[in-house]
Structure formats: C-alpha cells, structure tokens
Design a protein around this motif. Structure first.
Motif, PDB file in Angstrom:
ATOM      1  N   ALA A 111       0.828  -1.033   0.005  1.00 43.99           N
ATOM      2  CA  ALA A 111       0.030  -0.025   0.061  1.00 43.99           C
ATOM      3  C   ALA A 111       0.813   1.225  -0.085  1.00 43.99           C
ATOM      4  O   ALA A 111       0.342   2.051  -0.730  1.00 43.99           O
ATOM      5  CB  ALA A 111      -1.005  -0.115   1.135  1.00 43.99           C
ATOM      6  N   ALA A 112       1.989   1.305   0.719  1.00 44.49           N
ATOM      7  CA  ALA A 112       2.927   2.456   0.846  1.00 44.49           C
ATOM      8  C   ALA A 112       3.604   2.623  -0.618  1.00 44.49           C
ATOM      9  O   ALA A 112       3.808   3.486  -1.147  1.00 44.49           O
ATOM     10  CB  ALA A 112       3.863   2.183   2.176  1.00 44.49           C
ATOM     11  N   SER A 280      15.546  -5.456 -10.723  1.00 49.64           N
ATOM     12  CA  SER A 280      14.614  -4.125 -11.331  1.00 49.64           C
ATOM     13  C   SER A 280      14.423  -2.964 -10.640  1.00 49.64           C
ATOM     14  O   SER A 280      14.668  -3.129  -9.336  1.00 49.64           O
ATOM     15  CB  SER A 280      13.308  -4.728 -11.771  1.00 49.64           C
ATOM     16  OG  SER A 280      12.574  -4.861 -10.447  1.00 49.64           O
ATOM     17  N   PRO A 281      14.332  -1.846 -11.189  1.00 54.28           N
ATOM     18  CA  PRO A 281      14.405  -0.542 -10.360  1.00 54.28           C
ATOM     19  C   PRO A 281      13.146  -0.658  -9.356  1.00 54.28           C
ATOM     20  O   PRO A 281      13.131  -0.241  -8.496  1.00 54.28           O
ATOM     21  CB  PRO A 281      14.160   0.402 -11.493  1.00 54.28           C
ATOM     22  CG  PRO A 281      14.420  -0.084 -12.733  1.00 54.28           C
ATOM     23  CD  PRO A 281      14.494  -1.648 -12.656  1.00 54.28           C
ATOM     24  N   ALA A 282      11.891  -1.293  -9.755  1.00 54.38           N
ATOM     25  CA  ALA A 282      10.818  -1.389  -8.846  1.00 54.38           C
ATOM     26  C   ALA A 282      11.258  -2.093  -7.560  1.00 54.38           C
ATOM     27  O   ALA A 282      10.664  -1.887  -6.586  1.00 54.38           O
ATOM     28  CB  ALA A 282       9.629  -2.225  -9.450  1.00 54.38           C
ATOM     29  N   MET A 287      12.507  -2.481  -1.615  1.00 56.68           N
ATOM     30  CA  MET A 287      13.374  -2.820  -0.882  1.00 56.68           C
ATOM     31  C   MET A 287      13.784  -1.384   0.000  1.00 56.68           C
ATOM     32  O   MET A 287      13.807  -1.636   1.320  1.00 56.68           O
ATOM     33  CB  MET A 287      14.604  -3.679  -1.314  1.00 56.68           C
ATOM     34  CG  MET A 287      14.380  -4.925  -1.636  1.00 56.68           C
ATOM     35  SD  MET A 287      13.735  -6.071  -0.473  1.00 56.68           S
ATOM     36  CE  MET A 287      15.257  -6.026   1.017  1.00 56.68           C
ATOM     37  N   ALA A 288      14.103  -0.460  -0.534  1.00 50.60           N
ATOM     38  CA  ALA A 288      14.265   0.844   0.116  1.00 50.60           C
ATOM     39  C   ALA A 288      13.291   1.152   0.931  1.00 50.60           C
ATOM     40  O   ALA A 288      13.309   1.953   2.088  1.00 50.60           O
ATOM     41  CB  ALA A 288      14.656   1.825  -1.165  1.00 50.60           C
ATOM     42  N   LEU A 289      11.978   0.960   0.400  1.00 54.08           N
ATOM     43  CA  LEU A 289      10.956   1.476   1.489  1.00 54.08           C
ATOM     44  C   LEU A 289      10.829   0.390   2.521  1.00 54.08           C
ATOM     45  O   LEU A 289      10.467   1.061   3.625  1.00 54.08           O
ATOM     46  CB  LEU A 289       9.651   1.242   0.427  1.00 54.08           C
ATOM     47  CG  LEU A 289       8.137   1.663   1.121  1.00 54.08           C
ATOM     48  CD1 LEU A 289       8.335   3.136   1.396  1.00 54.08           C
ATOM     49  CD2 LEU A 289       7.042   1.552  -0.012  1.00 54.08           C
ATOM     50  N   SER A 292      13.217   1.869   5.074  1.00 56.84           N
ATOM     51  CA  SER A 292      13.149   2.921   5.761  1.00 56.84           C
ATOM     52  C   SER A 292      11.941   3.054   6.387  1.00 56.84           C
ATOM     53  O   SER A 292      11.840   3.666   7.749  1.00 56.84           O
ATOM     54  CB  SER A 292      12.753   4.062   4.351  1.00 56.84           C
ATOM     55  OG  SER A 292      11.540   3.793   3.827  1.00 56.84           O
ATOM     56  N   GLU A 293      10.664   2.418   6.187  1.00 56.46           N
ATOM     57  CA  GLU A 293       9.737   2.063   6.955  1.00 56.46           C
ATOM     58  C   GLU A 293       9.673   1.042   8.005  1.00 56.46           C
ATOM     59  O   GLU A 293       8.990   0.891   8.974  1.00 56.46           O
ATOM     60  CB  GLU A 293       8.280   2.012   6.003  1.00 56.46           C
ATOM     61  CG  GLU A 293       8.254   3.289   5.339  1.00 56.46           C
ATOM     62  CD  GLU A 293       6.969   3.287   4.692  1.00 56.46           C
ATOM     63  OE1 GLU A 293       5.967   2.416   5.031  1.00 56.46           O
ATOM     64  OE2 GLU A 293       6.556   4.171   4.035  1.00 56.46           O
ATOM     65  N   GLY A 294      10.589   0.189   7.949  1.00 57.04           N
ATOM     66  CA  GLY A 294      10.624  -1.023   8.798  1.00 57.04           C
ATOM     67  C   GLY A 294       9.274  -1.977   8.668  1.00 57.04           C
ATOM     68  O   GLY A 294       8.827  -2.153   9.864  1.00 57.04           O
ATOM     69  N   ALA A 295       8.714  -2.101   7.727  1.00 59.92           N
ATOM     70  CA  ALA A 295       7.439  -2.364   7.462  1.00 59.92           C
ATOM     71  C   ALA A 295       7.224  -3.792   7.860  1.00 59.92           C
ATOM     72  O   ALA A 295       8.269  -4.668   7.675  1.00 59.92           O
ATOM     73  CB  ALA A 295       6.973  -2.233   6.012  1.00 59.92           C
TER      74      ALA A 295
END
Length: 295
Positions: A111-112, A280-282, A287-289, A292-295
């Motif tokens: 979702a993020a 891939s860029p996506a 992975m960066a998200l 950063s969010e510790g999801a």
C-alpha cells in the motif's frame, strides 16, 4: 525471432488455450495462431500439442518457455531502467510471498509502495519458498519474501535477512503434552500425529530440518496449504503442529510449547532477489521502502 512471437508463445503456454490467450493479449485468435506457426517454422519444430479443449507444451516448447520468459523479463527490465533514469518509476513489480511471512507486513508495504509509485502495476503471487526461488531465478518474479531455503535453491540469488525465530509446538489444551506444560524435544514428539503444510512451504521445511537433525521420524497425516486450516485441525485435536513462534498469536486458545533440542535450526525469513545487476528498479524501490519504514 520477434519479441511479440515470444510474448504470444508465453501467453498460450500459461493459459493452455488459444482463445483465452488471445483475449488476454487483445489480439485476434487467427493472428495469435499465425504468430505461433511463424515461431514454429523458424525453430523447425512444433511447440504445442493441440486438442479441442487445450494445448500442452511439447518437449521443445518446455525448453523454450524458460528462455522466453527470461528474455521478456530482461526486455521489461531494460524499459524500466530507462524510465527510472528519467525520474519516473513505471512498469510492473512482480512480487512473491509465503503466507503469514514474518518480518514484513506485505499488505501494508505494498500500500505504501502504491502511494509512492502509482504508475507501477503490482502483481502478487503466493507460493512456497522453493517455488518462489525458482521463479526469481527464472526471471518471472522481481523479488520474494520467503523462508531461507536449502543452499541449492539460492544459487545466483541474494538473500536479505528479515527476521528469525524458534519453532513452537501448538496443540489442543486437552492434549497430554499441554497438560504437562513443559518444553518438548523432537524425541518427545516421535509418536505424535502432525498437521503441517505441503513440503515446499517454509514452516514445513524448518520443521523437517529440526526432526532430521535429531534423527527422529514423524508422521504428517494432515497436509494443508493455508494457515487457518492448519489451526482449525489442531483446534479440533486432530494433531499437533510445529510452527514458527509468531503463529501462536493467531489462535490463543491453543497451547504453545517451546521446542528444545532444535540446535541452530530456526525459521528465518528473507527477501530473495536476483543478482544486483539484474534487480529491477521497482524491486530496488520496494526494498528501500522496506528499510526506511521497517514494514
């Protein structure tokens, strides 16, 4: 060999039906058939066995399928890389995940990701860790959240650790082990009837490793492919289940007992990715998200 021929071939192989594949590709059935015939002429071999109800791959078709999927994945990655350089992330994120995988809230993370990258189409596939590893190696998935599998499954793949936890035994409160209320060992469980997942699922692999290390045979009489069915069967006292520790929160009425004597065997979840140059860029953005969010 044209890319559209490969795209058409893969679609027919996936749907096992010319009409359904043509509808999905938004092309005429006659045009799709002509495209497949052109590819067969070029390769000088039939790729499908055609019947009135379905089509199946010939040995040559099976050999081509993996290569065709890899070529199309590389072409897609090339388009996405160029778009990323231009500052726009678009294309597709093909993600795989086990059920109830620990260390990441997949729905919240996606979702993020969608809020940040609305031009990226998200495709999610749920499967066992071994199958997910094969899908990434074959270029059919960009990344997967899975359970660390045997070393041979991870050749040419990267495994980014997410979390690790011990295994726990779940049983009905009236079970003799629950009444005893003590930690159990694989030797204590050798005569029990087990409820478990199919062999490719991560929790099953972790449990099999625990008992193999202890040299104890166990009986898996009830095999399921979803968490809730497993918990329902244990709740009816039809067997016990050795599961990752976080599963105990899904059915508090069941008794959870520590499993001792497992050695270094734990349930370890990872993000599986291809080699860095093939990511891939996506997938990199996801992975960066996650980081950063510790999801």
């Amino acid at each position: 060999m044209e890319l559209r021929h490969l795209q058409h071939f893969v679609a027919v192989a996936e749907d096992q039906h010319f009409t359904r594949a043509a509808e999905r590709l938004l092309v005429s059935q006659s045009g799709l058939s002509a495209s497949i015939r052109a590819l067969e002429r070029e390769l000088q071999t039939p790729l499908f066995v055609r019947t009135t109800r379905r089509v199946t791959l010939t040995p040559a078709g099976r050999a081509l399928l993996g290569e065709a999927e890899r070529v199309l994945a590389q072409v897609r990655a090339a388009h996405e890389a160029v778009a990323a350089v231009q500052g726009v992330l678009r294309g597709m994120l093909a993600l795989g995940s086990e059920q109830c995988v620990a260390g990441v809230n997949v729905a919240r993370l996606l979702a993020a990701f969608r809020r940040e990258h609305p031009d990226v189409e998200i495709c999610l596939r749920q499967a066992g860790s071994g199958a997910l590893a094969e899908e990434i190696a074959g270029g059919r998935l960009d990344l997967a959240f899975a359970v660390r599998t045997a070393r041979e499954d991870l050749e040419q793949l990267r495994a980014v650790p997410l979390t690790a936890e011990p295994m726990t035994l779940l049983c009905h409160p009236s079970h003799a082990l629950a009444r005893a209320g003590a930690a159990v060992t694989p030797e204590d469980l050798g005569g029990e009837v087990f409820v478990d997942f199919h062999p490719d699922w991560g929790p099953r692999r972790a449990t099999d490793a625990v008992f193999a290390a202890a040299g104890v045979r166990r009986t898996v009489a009830l095999e399921v492919n979803d968490v809730h069915s497993l918990l329902d069967l244990v709740d009816e006292n039809l067997g016990v289940a050795c599961v990752p520790r976080h599963f105990r929160h899904k059915r508090p009425a069941l008794t959870a007992l520590p499993v001792e004597g497992a050695g270094d065997t734990v349930y370890e979840t990872v993000a599986l990715l291809p080699a860095a140059q093939a990511t891939s860029p996506a997938a990199r953005a996801l992975m960066a998200l996650l980081e950063s969010e510790g999801a």
